[in-house]
Design an enzyme around this catalytic site. Structure first.
Site, PDB file in Angstrom:
ATOM      1  N   GLY A 152       3.129   5.993  -2.632  1.00  0.00           N
ATOM      2  CA  GLY A 152       4.319   6.745  -3.045  1.00  0.00           C
ATOM      3  C   GLY A 152       4.375   6.930  -4.551  1.00  0.00           C
ATOM      4  O   GLY A 152       4.714   8.009  -5.047  1.00  0.00           O
ATOM      5  N   GLY A 209       0.818  -1.215   0.000  1.00  0.00           N
ATOM      6  CA  GLY A 209       0.000   0.000   0.000  1.00  0.00           C
ATOM      7  C   GLY A 209       0.845   1.255   0.000  1.00  0.00           C
ATOM      8  O   GLY A 209       0.534   2.236  -0.693  1.00  0.00           O
ATOM      9  N   CYS A 210       1.922   1.240   0.772  1.00  0.00           N
ATOM     10  CA  CYS A 210       2.790   2.415   0.874  1.00  0.00           C
ATOM     11  C   CYS A 210       3.552   2.636  -0.433  1.00  0.00           C
ATOM     12  O   CYS A 210       3.799   3.781  -0.824  1.00  0.00           O
ATOM     13  CB  CYS A 210       3.739   2.267   2.054  1.00  0.00           C
ATOM     14  SG  CYS A 210       2.856   2.139   3.623  1.00  0.00           S
ATOM     15  N   THR A 211       3.899   1.558  -1.121  1.00  0.00           N
ATOM     16  CA  THR A 211       4.554   1.668  -2.421  1.00  0.00           C
ATOM     17  C   THR A 211       3.603   2.298  -3.432  1.00  0.00           C
ATOM     18  O   THR A 211       3.969   3.243  -4.138  1.00  0.00           O
ATOM     19  CB  THR A 211       5.036   0.289  -2.903  1.00  0.00           C
ATOM     20  OG1 THR A 211       6.028  -0.189  -1.976  1.00  0.00           O
ATOM     21  CG2 THR A 211       5.631   0.350  -4.297  1.00  0.00           C
TER      22      THR A 211
END
Length: 152
Positions: free
Chosen positions: A46, A41-43
């Site tokens: 970003g 999710g963070c990838t």
């Protein structure tokens, strides 16, 4: 805290500098808090902010990603995704606590403390103008950009 001045803070950033909120007066500031470098999710989040970075720039905004990860972790994550903006390391949770993003979460059936995915927009005068909490990644960066464009 909405429609109130955000207290000044300073955090270490990728690239070897520190970012101090008061030094950003005159710019719109996007702070997106995310749980952990190199997670799916963070990838995606970003990548979404990276894809729209030129539009944020044209709208007079600077974007910063914030998590509790180390600068070393952030440098690798930023490099891997070719992020054009800096990532801030809040290892001691000072700014996370200022914005109230540390929550108890369920991970694989266990309760763990972690960052609730959240985004905050601070105007040119240092006043908090919008917050999103419990963010779902899909379409979020565009929603933040659309809001940024409504600010003077």
């Amino acid at each position: 805290m909405l429609d109130q001045p955000v207290p000044d803070f300073s955090l270490p950033a990728t690239g070897g500098d520190s970012v101090t909120l008061s030094s950003l007066r005159g710019k719109k500031v996007v702070l997106y808090f995310y749980p952990k470098d190199n997670t799916p999710g963070c990838t995606t989040e970003g990548q979404d902010f990276t894809a729209l970075n030129d539009e944020f720039d044209r709208a007079g905004a600077v974007v910063y990603g914030v998590s509790r990860d180390s600068l070393k972790s952030h440098e690798g994550f930023k490099s891997k995704l070719c992020m054009p903006f800096e990532l801030l390391s809040d290892a001691d949770e000072t700014v996370c606590n200022l914005f109230g993003v540390i929550k108890m979460k369920n991970m694989y059936g266990k309760q763990v403390r972690g960052i609730e995915r959240s985004t905050f927009v601070i105007d040119r005068d240092g006043v908090l103008r919008r917050e999103w909490r419990g963010v779902k990644v899909a379409g979020h960066a565009q929603e933040v950009l659309d809001f940024i464009k409504t600010l003077k």
